[in-house]
Design a protein around this motif. Structure first.
Motif, mmCIF file in Angstrom:
data_model
loop_
_atom_site.group_PDB
_atom_site.id
_atom_site.type_symbol
_atom_site.label_atom_id
_atom_site.label_comp_id
_atom_site.label_asym_id
_atom_site.label_seq_id
_atom_site.Cartn_x
_atom_site.Cartn_y
_atom_site.Cartn_z
ATOM 1 N N GLY A 205 0.794 -1.218 0.000
ATOM 2 C CA GLY A 205 0.000 0.000 0.000
ATOM 3 C C GLY A 205 0.824 1.264 0.000
ATOM 4 N N SER A 206 2.128 1.149 0.231
ATOM 5 C CA SER A 206 3.010 2.320 0.209
ATOM 6 C C SER A 206 3.631 2.479 -1.169
ATOM 7 N N ALA A 207 4.153 3.665 -1.441
ATOM 8 C CA ALA A 207 4.859 3.900 -2.697
ATOM 9 C C ALA A 207 6.087 3.001 -2.773
ATOM 10 N N GLY A 208 6.278 2.364 -3.923
ATOM 11 C CA GLY A 208 7.440 1.499 -4.100
ATOM 12 C C GLY A 208 7.365 0.196 -3.340
ATOM 13 N N ALA A 209 6.173 -0.223 -2.953
ATOM 14 C CA ALA A 209 6.021 -1.446 -2.161
ATOM 15 C C ALA A 209 6.312 -2.680 -3.004
ATOM 16 N N GLU A 210 7.311 -3.435 -2.613
ATOM 17 C CA GLU A 210 7.609 -4.744 -3.186
ATOM 18 C C GLU A 210 8.665 -5.403 -2.303
#
Length: 398
Positions: free
Chosen positions: A162-167
């Motif tokens: 759910g955050s930016a750049g989540a992986e």
């Protein structure tokens, strides 16, 4: 103590490993005084000699320099009958063998544990593989990146869903290899002591997968206690709050509040003692359970001052903290200089040294390919110049 011999003085190590996990272990043994003979393929050597750019001043890949100081390089073609015999002869005079070939891969050269121990029963024989000598994956090659993925390390590293750049993310250095090298070293030293006591060595089955699984530490323990898989939290900690990166007015700062009294002092530094006075945040348990609300209140406060201003405030308040340095900034810090951790060698070579040194510890740069071939064959096996010329003529040595 300065006149005492190094702890492993007189111990002979035959290093048949390449890349990182095995060389990391044998480098530690060499640092502590062992005579480490690194066997390399003539012409190419350890794979990491070509893992560049970048390169050092002597033209070798910088990667190779990370794991091969204080060793002797001997160029022998294991695939030739004469070369394999030379390595068997060296093994018969060694105390330790370290190898990271595929399971069973050394048997055809007579260099597997059964063959070597038949000639040298006291040998401590350390086999490093991706998945160990047994199990359904024992035949598979193991690389650090794969191990980080397979053991769950990547699942707890990176920004939360759910955050930016989540992986899922791998760690920025090959930690699975490095953990394995450290585990291998401790096991080798324990086995060596036992071999000296009872006159019988053993084979150590060291797997990257096993070592990284063990190094999950509290994350593995959390799952075993609850049955709930840990999740990615970015730069936050699953069991301590606040223990993470915060934005400042001009950058970032890491704050590591490790106990309840530190949290009260942290709130004083923020000029917000009322935050520390709230009943549900007075204990770490309460702060973890109400993490989102607490962090939402703290974060804007940290943005009101620069990183340096907060560093000065936290220094005065006894709050563990740090700016986020680049690798270059870290290596050039006053702390590193005071601890003499950077070694300068001839030809402009520089390396990071052993972090737990003994007085009189050697400080030789990683060797050029085959630099010690003649020296070792003379010292260990009694070869003369003519014999070595003949071996070079047939391609058995480089």
């Amino acid at each position: 103590m300065e006149d005492s011999p190094l702890p492993l003085a007189g111990v002979r190590v035959l290093d048949l490993s390449r890349v990182l996990a095995g060389p990391w272990a044998t480098q530690l043994l060499a640092d502590y005084g062992a005579d480490v003979v690194k066997i390399e393929k003539p012409g190419t050597g350890d794979d990491t000699r070509g893992w560049g750019p970048p390169y050092t001043a002597n033209g070798e890949a910088a990667y190779f320099h990370a794991a091969n100081r204080n060793k002797k390089s001997v160029a022998i073609d294991m695939a030739s009958g004469e070369g394999a015999q030379l390595i068997r002869d060296l093994a018969s005079q060694s105390d330790i063998v370290v190898e990271n070939f595929k399971v069973g891969g050394l048997a055809k050269y007579g260099l597997d544990y059964a063959s070597v121990s038949a000639e040298n029963p006291k040998i401590v024989y350390c086999s490093i593989t991706g998945f160990g000598q047994t199990g359904p994956n024992s035949h598979r090659p193991g690389y650090d990146y794969l191990i980080q993925a397979m053991t769950g390390l990547m699942s707890v590293t990176g920004q939360p869903d759910g955050s930016a750049g989540a992986e899922p993310m791998k760690v920025g250095v090959a930690v699975s290899d490095l953990f394995t090298g450290l585990y291998a070293t401790t096991a080798i030293l324990a086995a060596l002591r036992n071999a000296e006591a009872i006159g019988m060595g053993c084979q150590l089955d060291v797997a990257l997968h096993d070592c990284q699984l063990a190094a999950l530490a509290n994350q593995a323990a959390n799952f075993l206690a609850t049955g709930v898989p840990p999740q990615r939290l970015g730069n936050a900690h699953p069991s301590i709050v606040p223990y993470q990166v915060f934005d400042t007015g001009d950058g970032h700062i890491v704050v590591a509040v490790g106990n309840d009294s530190q949290f009260q002092a942290f709130c004083e530094c923020l000029n917000r003692p009322d935050i520390g006075a709230r009943e549900n945040w007075r204990t770490n348990k309460g702060r973890v359970e109400d993490r989102a609300n607490l962090i939402a209140l703290i974060s804007p406060l940290l943005k009101t001052r620069t990183t340096q201003e907060w560093a000065e405030t936290f220094n005065s308040g006894g709050i563990p903290h740090s700016p986020i340095r680049s690798v270059g900034e870290a290596l050039q810090s006053d702390q590193v200089a005071a601890r003499s951790q950077i070694s300068d060698h001839a030809e402009g070579l520089r390396t990071v040294g052993q972090p737990v040194p003994f007085p009189g510890q050697p400080n030789e740069p990683p060797p050029l390919l085959g630099a010690h071939t003649d020296q070792v064959l003379r010292q260990y096996l009694g070869f003369d110049g003519s014999s070595m010329d003949n071996l070079r003529t047939i391609g058995a040595i480089g």
